[in-house]
Scaffold this motif. Structure first.
Motif, mmCIF file in Angstrom:
data_model
loop_
_atom_site.group_PDB
_atom_site.id
_atom_site.type_symbol
_atom_site.label_atom_id
_atom_site.label_comp_id
_atom_site.label_asym_id
_atom_site.label_seq_id
_atom_site.Cartn_x
_atom_site.Cartn_y
_atom_site.Cartn_z
ATOM 1 N N ILE A 158 0.839 -1.208 0.000
ATOM 2 C CA ILE A 158 0.000 0.000 0.000
ATOM 3 C C ILE A 158 0.872 1.255 0.000
ATOM 4 C CG2 ILE A 158 -1.595 1.347 1.422
ATOM 5 C CD1 ILE A 158 -2.763 -1.456 2.280
ATOM 6 N N ALA A 159 1.972 1.249 0.765
ATOM 7 C CA ALA A 159 2.865 2.410 0.800
ATOM 8 C C ALA A 159 3.446 2.687 -0.587
ATOM 9 C CB ALA A 159 3.988 2.175 1.809
ATOM 10 N N ILE A 160 3.813 1.629 -1.301
ATOM 11 C CA ILE A 160 4.339 1.804 -2.662
ATOM 12 C C ILE A 160 3.274 2.425 -3.564
ATOM 13 C CG2 ILE A 160 5.156 0.575 -4.709
ATOM 14 C CD1 ILE A 160 6.372 -1.517 -2.749
ATOM 15 N N ALA A 161 2.051 1.895 -3.502
ATOM 16 C CA ALA A 161 0.973 2.401 -4.352
ATOM 17 C C ALA A 161 0.618 3.843 -4.002
ATOM 18 C CB ALA A 161 -0.260 1.512 -4.219
ATOM 19 N N ALA A 162 0.586 4.179 -2.707
ATOM 20 C CA ALA A 162 0.228 5.536 -2.290
ATOM 21 C C ALA A 162 1.263 6.550 -2.748
ATOM 22 C CB ALA A 162 0.065 5.582 -0.770
ATOM 23 N N GLY A 163 2.554 6.220 -2.583
ATOM 24 C CA GLY A 163 3.599 7.144 -3.010
ATOM 25 C C GLY A 163 3.598 7.365 -4.512
ATOM 26 N N ALA A 164 3.456 6.274 -5.267
ATOM 27 C CA ALA A 164 3.487 6.392 -6.725
ATOM 28 C C ALA A 164 2.288 7.165 -7.256
ATOM 29 C CB ALA A 164 3.541 4.998 -7.353
ATOM 30 N N SER A 165 1.096 6.879 -6.745
ATOM 31 C CA SER A 165 -0.111 7.525 -7.265
ATOM 32 C C SER A 165 -0.176 9.004 -6.882
ATOM 33 C CB SER A 165 -1.364 6.790 -6.782
ATOM 34 O OG SER A 165 -1.432 6.746 -5.368
ATOM 35 N N THR A 166 0.271 9.350 -5.672
ATOM 36 C CA THR A 166 0.263 10.762 -5.270
ATOM 37 C C THR A 166 1.291 11.553 -6.071
ATOM 38 O OG1 THR A 166 -0.382 10.067 -3.035
ATOM 39 C CG2 THR A 166 0.338 12.337 -3.309
ATOM 40 N N ALA A 167 2.443 10.960 -6.357
ATOM 41 C CA ALA A 167 3.430 11.623 -7.205
ATOM 42 C C ALA A 167 2.890 11.821 -8.619
ATOM 43 C CB ALA A 167 4.726 10.803 -7.240
ATOM 44 N N LEU A 168 2.180 10.815 -9.129
ATOM 45 C CA LEU A 168 1.577 10.942 -10.457
ATOM 46 C C LEU A 168 0.501 12.017 -10.470
ATOM 47 C CD1 LEU A 168 1.436 9.882 -13.355
ATOM 48 C CD2 LEU A 168 -0.215 8.160 -12.558
ATOM 49 N N LEU A 169 -0.231 12.173 -9.377
ATOM 50 C CA LEU A 169 -1.227 13.244 -9.279
ATOM 51 C C LEU A 169 -0.549 14.605 -9.370
ATOM 52 C CD1 LEU A 169 -4.051 14.377 -8.738
ATOM 53 C CD2 LEU A 169 -3.654 13.992 -6.286
ATOM 54 N N ALA A 170 0.590 14.761 -8.688
ATOM 55 C CA ALA A 170 1.318 16.030 -8.761
ATOM 56 C C ALA A 170 1.725 16.332 -10.199
ATOM 57 C CB ALA A 170 2.551 15.971 -7.860
ATOM 58 N N LEU A 171 2.201 15.313 -10.893
ATOM 59 C CA LEU A 171 2.653 15.509 -12.272
ATOM 60 C C LEU A 171 1.487 15.859 -13.193
ATOM 61 C CD1 LEU A 171 4.816 15.371 -14.492
ATOM 62 C CD2 LEU A 171 4.378 12.893 -14.631
ATOM 63 N N THR A 172 0.399 15.102 -13.132
ATOM 64 C CA THR A 172 -0.733 15.347 -14.037
ATOM 65 C C THR A 172 -1.396 16.692 -13.761
ATOM 66 O OG1 THR A 172 -2.151 14.036 -12.557
ATOM 67 C CG2 THR A 172 -1.217 12.915 -14.474
ATOM 68 N N ASP A 173 -1.445 17.103 -12.502
ATOM 69 C CA ASP A 173 -2.027 18.412 -12.205
ATOM 70 C C ASP A 173 -1.099 19.532 -12.674
ATOM 71 O OD1 ASP A 173 -4.124 20.000 -11.122
ATOM 72 O OD2 ASP A 173 -2.941 20.365 -9.326
ATOM 73 N N TRP A 174 0.199 19.333 -12.544
ATOM 74 C CA TRP A 174 1.170 20.351 -12.954
ATOM 75 C C TRP A 174 1.110 20.597 -14.462
ATOM 76 C CZ3 TRP A 174 6.422 19.466 -15.114
ATOM 77 C CH2 TRP A 174 7.144 20.658 -15.217
ATOM 78 N N ILE A 175 0.957 19.521 -15.250
ATOM 79 C CA ILE A 175 0.925 19.693 -16.711
ATOM 80 C C ILE A 175 -0.491 19.973 -17.223
ATOM 81 C CG2 ILE A 175 2.936 18.201 -17.001
ATOM 82 C CD1 ILE A 175 1.083 15.979 -17.940
ATOM 83 N N GLY A 176 -1.477 20.052 -16.301
ATOM 84 C CA GLY A 176 -2.839 20.354 -16.704
ATOM 85 C C GLY A 176 -3.540 19.217 -17.417
ATOM 86 N N SER A 177 -3.170 17.998 -17.113
ATOM 87 C CA SER A 177 -3.768 16.842 -17.779
ATOM 88 C C SER A 177 -5.217 16.648 -17.346
ATOM 89 C CB SER A 177 -2.974 15.574 -17.461
ATOM 90 O OG SER A 177 -3.658 14.422 -17.921
#
Length: 407
Positions: free
Chosen positions: A288-307
Motif C-alpha cells: 500500500i505504501a508503494i501504491a500511495a507514493g506512486a499515485s500521489t506523485a503521479l497526481l502532482a505531475l498530471t495536475d502540474w501539466i494540466g492533464s
C-alpha cells in the motif's frame, strides 16, 4: 486461549456494524469542517490558511484526550466509555451548529469544535478492541477492514452533503450533518455494543508494557504517521481543488469524493482479507505504501501539466492512501493484548491526528504559495519514506476471542 462467552455470528457482525457507525462520528466531528472550507473562504472572509486552521481545531481537541480515552477503555470497557464520549461529541457539534446559526465567526466556532473533538477520541479505539475481542484471528483483518470503512464512509457522507448544504443554505445547515451522525452513533451503541469478555482464569495473556523490548509498535506508528500525510491532505483539500481550482460544482465535487471514499472503504476490506489469507498484517502495508507514493506523485505531475486525467489519478491516490489503516489497527491490538490495546490504539490515533492537525495548515500555506501540484508532490514523499520502515510481523498478545458460532 479460549474465552468463556459465546456469541452468534449474526450478533457479532451486527455489533461490528454498530461500532462502525459509532466510529463514523469521529470522522464527521473532526473532518466535517474541511468540507465547508470553500464557503468559509468565499462567504465568511477567511483566508485559506485560516479556514484550514479552523478545520484542524476538532482534530486538536481529539488529540488532547485520545490516549486518556484509551486508558479509560482498558479500565472501564467499551460500552460505558463510548456512551460518555459520544455524548460529549454531540454537545460540541450541537453548540457549533448554534454558533453558526447565530452568525458566529472563526473565534466563536473554535470552542464548540474543540469540544466536539475532545469527545471524539474513544470511538476508534473502542471499535478496534471490539473487533479483536469478538472475532477470531483468521477473521480479524476482514472485520477490521469493515470497521475501518467508518473513516471513508464518514468522509463520503460529509463530502456528499456538507458542501452542497453550505452552498445552498449556509454554514449552519452543513453543520447539521455531524449532529445527525452523532445521534445515530449514540443510538447504535446503546442498542448493540457489548464489552468483550475478560480472558478466562489462568490464561496466558501478556500484561506488560508492549513498548519495551521490541520496536514493532513504534515502527507501526511511524509508518502510519507517514501514510496519513497524503491521506489527510487529499481528504482536506481535494474538494477545494475541484471546486476552486477546476471549476467543479459543489455537488459534483462532493459526488466524486463520495464515490472515491466508498470505493476506498471496500479497498480496506480487501486489504484486511488479504492479510487474513497471507497471515500477515505488514506485507500488505508495504504494498500500500508503494501504491500511495506512486499515485500521489503521479497526481502532482498530471495536475502540474494540466492533464484531464488528474481527477482520475486523484481517485486512485485517494483509494491507495486509505487502505492501510485497518491493518495497522489490527496489528497493534493483537500485539498489545487486551491490557494495553486501548492505550496502544490511543497512541496510534494521537500520532496520526497530531500529524493531520500540523500538516493541514502547512499544506494550506504551500497551496497558497506554490499551488496544488507542489502540495501533492510534498505529500508523495511521505509514503515513499514509509516503505523502508514497515516492520516484519510480530506476535505477542494474539489471543483467541470468544467461542465462535459459525452461523
Amino acid at each position: 486461549m479460549q474465552m468463556t462467552q459465546t456469541m452468534s455470528a449474526t450478533r457479532r457482525w451486527t455489533m461490528l456494524v454498530c461500532s462502525l457507525v459509532a466510529a463514523m462520528t469521529t470522522t464527521c466531528a473532526t473532518a466535517g469542517v474541511a468540507y465547508v472550507i470553500p464557503v468559509l473562504h468565499r462567504d465568511h472572509g477567511m483566508s485559506l490558511t485560516d479556514a484550514a486552521t479552523l478545520a484542524a481545531v476538532p482534530t486538536i481537541g481529539l488529540t488532547l484526550t485520545i490516549i486518556a480515552w484509551g486508558a479509560a477503555l482498558d479500565r472501564f470497557g467499551e460500552r460505558r466509555v463510548l456512551l460518555v464520549s459520544l455524548t460529549v461529541t454531540l454537545a460540541g457539534t450541537v453548540a457549533a451548529f448554534v454558533v453558526a446559526q447565530t452568525g458566529g465567526g472563526f473565534t466563536a466556532l473554535v470552542i464548540p469544535l474543540l469540544i466536539g473533538g475532545l469527545g471524539a477520541g474513544a470511538a476508534n479505539g473502542a471499535s478496534g478492541r471490539i473487533v479483536v475481542g469478538w472475532f477470531p484471528a483468521d477473521q480479524r483483518g476482514t472485520a477490521m477492514g469493515v470497521r475501518q470503512m467508518a473513516q471513508p464512509l464518514g468522509i463520503g457522507v460529509c463530502a456528499l452533503t456538507m458542501p452542497a448544504l453550505a452552498d445552498q443554505w449556509g454554514l449552519a445547515a452543513a453543520l447539521t450533518v455531524p449532529v445527525a451522525v452523532t445521534v445515530i452513533g449514540l443510538i447504535a451503541v446503546a442498542a448493540a455494543v457489548v464489552d468483550p469478555p475478560a480472558p478466562s482464569a489462568g490464561a496466558s495473556v501478556p500484561t506488560g508494557n508492549p513498548y519495551r523490548g521490541s520496536s514493532f509498535l513504534q515502527r507501526v506508528h511511524a509508518v502510519s504517521v507517514l501514510l496519513v500525510i497524503p491521506q489527510s491532505m487529499l481528504w482536506t483539500f481535494v474538494p477545494a481543488w475541484l471546486i476552486v481550482g477546476h471549476g467543479w460544482s459543489a455537488f459534483g465535487a462532493g459526488a466524486l469524493v463520495t464515490a472515491t471514499q466508498v470505493t476506498g472503504a471496500f479497498g480496506r476490506i480487501a486489504a484486511g482479507r488479504l492479510s487474513d489469507v497471507l497471515g500477515s498484517r505488514m506485507r500488505p502495508v508495504r504494498y500500500i505504501a508503494i501504491a500511495a507514493g506512486a499515485s500521489t506523485a503521479l497526481l502532482a505531475l498530471t495536475d502540474w501539466i494540466g492533464s484531464p486525467l488528474a481527477a482520475a489519478v486523484m481517485v486512485i491516490a485517494s483509494i491507495s492512501t486509505v487502505a492501510d489503516n485497518g491493518l495497522a489497527f489490527t496489528a497493534i491490538a493483537e500485539f498489545a493484548g487486551p491490557s494495553w490495546s486501548g492505550r496502544g490504539l490511543g497512541v496510534q490515533n494521537t500520532a496520526q491526528y497530531v500529524t493531520t492537525a500540523a500538516a493541514t495548515p502547512l499544506f494550506g500555506g504551500v497551496i497558497e504559495a506554490a499551488g496544488y501540484p507542489a502540495a501533492f508532490a510534498v505529500a508523495a514523499v511521505a509514503p515513499l519514506v514509509a516503505i523502508g520502515l514497515v516492520p516484519r510481523d510480530a506476535v505477542r498478545g494474539r489471543e483467541e476471542p470468544v467461542s465462535v458460532e459459525k452461523a
